[in-house]
Design a protein around this motif. Structure first.
Motif, mmCIF file in Angstrom:
data_model
loop_
_atom_site.group_PDB
_atom_site.id
_atom_site.type_symbol
_atom_site.label_atom_id
_atom_site.label_comp_id
_atom_site.label_asym_id
_atom_site.label_seq_id
_atom_site.Cartn_x
_atom_site.Cartn_y
_atom_site.Cartn_z
ATOM 1 N N SER A 111 11.273 29.693 -6.631
ATOM 2 C CA SER A 111 10.943 28.970 -5.402
ATOM 3 C C SER A 111 12.187 28.763 -4.545
ATOM 4 C CB SER A 111 10.333 27.616 -5.750
ATOM 5 O OG SER A 111 11.346 26.697 -6.131
ATOM 6 N N PRO A 112 12.008 28.505 -3.259
ATOM 7 C CA PRO A 112 13.159 28.257 -2.380
ATOM 8 C C PRO A 112 13.972 27.043 -2.812
ATOM 9 C CG PRO A 112 11.183 28.739 -1.088
ATOM 10 C CD PRO A 112 10.744 28.568 -2.508
ATOM 11 N N THR A 113 13.386 26.156 -3.597
ATOM 12 C CA THR A 113 14.095 24.954 -4.053
ATOM 13 C C THR A 113 14.812 25.156 -5.386
ATOM 14 O OG1 THR A 113 12.038 24.149 -5.059
ATOM 15 C CG2 THR A 113 12.531 23.413 -2.824
ATOM 16 N N GLY A 114 14.849 26.402 -5.868
ATOM 17 C CA GLY A 114 15.586 26.697 -7.092
ATOM 18 C C GLY A 114 14.832 26.423 -8.375
ATOM 19 N N ILE A 115 13.523 26.494 -8.338
ATOM 20 C CA ILE A 115 12.714 26.309 -9.545
ATOM 21 C C ILE A 115 12.186 27.661 -9.997
ATOM 22 C CG2 ILE A 115 10.637 25.279 -10.539
ATOM 23 C CD1 ILE A 115 10.921 23.001 -8.563
ATOM 24 N N TRP A 157 9.475 29.483 -11.919
ATOM 25 C CA TRP A 157 8.130 29.281 -12.463
ATOM 26 C C TRP A 157 7.791 30.456 -13.366
ATOM 27 C CZ3 TRP A 157 5.019 25.104 -12.110
ATOM 28 C CH2 TRP A 157 5.351 24.128 -11.156
ATOM 29 N N ASN A 216 23.491 28.619 -10.008
ATOM 30 C CA ASN A 216 23.375 27.407 -9.198
ATOM 31 C C ASN A 216 22.446 26.418 -9.901
ATOM 32 O OD1 ASN A 216 24.933 28.403 -6.936
ATOM 33 N ND2 ASN A 216 23.205 29.760 -6.503
ATOM 34 N N HIS A 266 19.373 24.690 -11.092
ATOM 35 C CA HIS A 266 18.018 25.203 -11.092
ATOM 36 C C HIS A 266 17.196 24.481 -12.167
ATOM 37 C CE1 HIS A 266 20.008 27.495 -14.282
ATOM 38 N NE2 HIS A 266 18.809 27.588 -14.854
#
Length: 564
Positions: free
Chosen positions: A63-67, A69, A123, A125
């Motif tokens: 995801s753009p938020t660094g998650i 899935w 980074n 995550h």
């Protein structure tokens, strides 16, 4: 789901069945990523790494938020059960190896993405791993596997990993949420000369400008009364009196009206605080009118400019939900409404199943109305009400002892069908499930069966009433009086049609119903003619329980007899 992904997902397998299952499993993973991870359709589909050596992971999405899935998806055709322990263990190992950076154990589909994956891992995550499946259960042994992985990954960095379970019920809720009523965003109201109650639940009460209430209702309409047992019903003697006061004596409105009760998830005082409490501003979160829907709906019928020259006030009580009592909101709603003229069937709005059936049917373009409103459409081919459904559910009852009692309530048009505190014997019950209402709207009732039962009952009634119009007057009167018994007898012979596979009745099913209705009608007419009813009118005959039982026995025997 097939229509949503048919053009972008390709299933693979040895035969048509395995190809179909593979396609659906991939579609489940993509759908989950869209609704739960916020992925676009393109990115959700591209996240798939399903295939040989996928190490139990079917999709990987960053995801753009660094998650990260990580998704394992399993299509279970039966709609029950759970993924196998072997599949769960494979997924567990895949998550652990992914988190440890052992990418050489994965297939080429994942290895091709390594530059982006390694860069993200350098980074901050998080890793969220989801088991997505069309089943209804998950045993403790599977849950423990994923709990151990989650705990292990969070030792070094707490909160880094999270396990998500997404089963059949979650799919249902995510799909039907599209048709849920709108929630009101936080809104600020003004109360004059207000008071406050701190315990056991906080509440503010005071005088509100009618113009402000009308504006709030005009802005949000039915969403503002989503928790109420009733919506605004339009013209009525009470509502006409409300309007008359607004037009002729607005200064008396605050004295002549009972006021409005607002139930709120949270109430926060905002702005300057006056010790005299002459004026207060309050932000209401999760607000809903639970008593006074008729007042709010009626004042909203006037244009707002009306109140600029003829101002009026209304008493308002704002109650904050108590976190100490799970049923506090329901109890407040029930007791506040018990103080006014409320129909017993209005309280079905407190049954969460009613809203679930409405939302489920809405997904199939069927309108089910259980909270009547002045704006409701009339009953039509794909529109029906809880009142209509209750009549046919009662007619379809297979209860060997109580069917005649239920049928007699339908024939009499009795409101007892909605009784939630007593059973057919008049005894108080501890649970709604054991009440008259609960015997009709059982928790296991599916939305499809609810609508199919109504379709069958509606069709038989229309056939009988149409034939009655062209029959000789005496025979026509008999058919009209017997219509609900005929409906019940058709259900007795063809109840299996209530459980059909399609939402709408098929042409073949309608033909079966039509033939059965004709046979029942003839058999009933013959059985009725053989009895001496002492000159009683048909309506009187069918109002008697023993007569219903006697006629049913004779009709069922006649229908079971071999043709001459």
């Amino acid at each position: 789901m097939k229509a949503q992904f048919a053009d972008v997902i390709q299933g693979v397998g040895k035969d048509d069945e395995s190809i179909e299952r593979n396609f659906l499993s991939k579609a489940l993973a993509a759908y989950f990523l869209i609704v739960h991870a916020g992925a676009s359709k393109v990115d959700a589909v591209a996240a798939s790494i399903d295939g040989g050596n996928d190490h139990g992971i079917d999709s990987v999405y960053l995801s753009p938020t660094g998650i990260f899935w990580l998704v394992q998806s399993k299509y279970i055709h039966e709609g029950k059960g759970e993924p196998s322990l072997g599949d769960a263990s494979k997924f567990k190992d895949g998550v652990k190896d992914f988190a440890a950076g052992k990418f050489e154990r994965f297939n080429q589909a994942l290895i091709a993405r390594l530059p982006a994956i390694r860069a993200a891992m350098d980074n901050p995550h998080a890793i969220h791993f989801a088991l997505v499946y069309t089943g209804t259960s998950l045993n403790d042994d599977r849950i423990q596997l994923f709990s151990d992985v989650e705990s292990g990954l969070n030792v070094v960095q707490p909160g880094r990993a999270r396990f998500v379970r997404f089963g059949l019920a979650d799919f249902h809720d995510s799909i039907t949420a599209n048709w849920a009523e709108q929630r009101i965003p936080p809104t600020v109201i003004e109360l004059r000369n207000y008071g406050v109650i701190e315990r056991p639940a906080r509440a503010y009460y005071g005088v509100m400008r009618v113009r402000d209430l009308a504006e709030l209702y005009q802005m949000y309409d039915h969403a503002l009364v989503r928790e109420n047992i009733r919506r605004y019903r339009g013209s009525s003697s009470v509502n006409e009196e409300i309007t008359k006061t607004l037009l002729e004596a607005p200064e008396h409105f605050v004295y002549f009206n009972n006021g409005v009760t607002l139930l709120c998830e949270k109430i926060t005082a905002v702005g300057p605080t006056q010790a005299e409490r002459n004026l207060g501003r309050f932000q209401l979160e999760g607000v809903s009118i639970i008593n006074g829907a008729q007042t709010a709906g009626t004042v909203a019928q006037q244009p707002l400019v009306h109140y600029d020259t003829r101002p009026a006030d209304v008493l308002v009580t704002c109650i904050e939900l108590s976190h100490d009592s799970a049923d506090f909101g329901d109890r407040v709603t029930e007791y506040r409404n018990n103080q006014n003229a409320v129909r017993v069937q209005d309280f079905i709005a407190l049954d969460d199943n009613q809203e679930n059936w409405r939302r489920t049917l809405r997904a199939s373009d069927i309108t089910y109305i259980y909270k009547p409103s002045a704006q409701d459409p009339h009953a039509a081919e794909r529109i029906f009400t809880a009142q209509e459904a209750a009549n046919y559910l009662a007619c379809a009852s297979k209860d060997g002892e109580n069917w005649a009692s239920l049928l007699s309530l339908v024939i009499a048009g009795s409101s007892q069908l909605w009784e939630q505190k007593r059973n057919l014997q008049g005894e108080a019950v501890a649970s709604v499930d054991d009440s008259i209402y609960g015997s009709l709207f059982v928790s296991s009732l599916t939305a499809r069966r609810l609508w199919r039962t109504t379709q069958i009952g509606r069709m038989v009634r229309e056939l009988v009433e149409a034939d009655a119009e062209v029959l000789p007057p005496e025979e026509g009167a008999l058919q009209k009086a017997a219509v609900f018994l005929i409906v019940h007898l058709v259900f007795s012979k063809q109840y299996g049609l209530c459980e059909g596979a399609t939402v709408m009745l098929t042409g073949a099913e309608r033909e079966t119903i039509s033939r059965e209705a004709e046979k029942v009608r003839e058999a009933l007419s013959q059985a009725y003619a053989k009895e001496d009813w002492g000159g009683a009118e048909p309506a009187v005959v069918f109002a008697d329980l023993s007569n219903l039982q006697q006629l049913k026995r004779k009709v069922m025997a006649a229908l079971a007899a071999p043709a001459a």
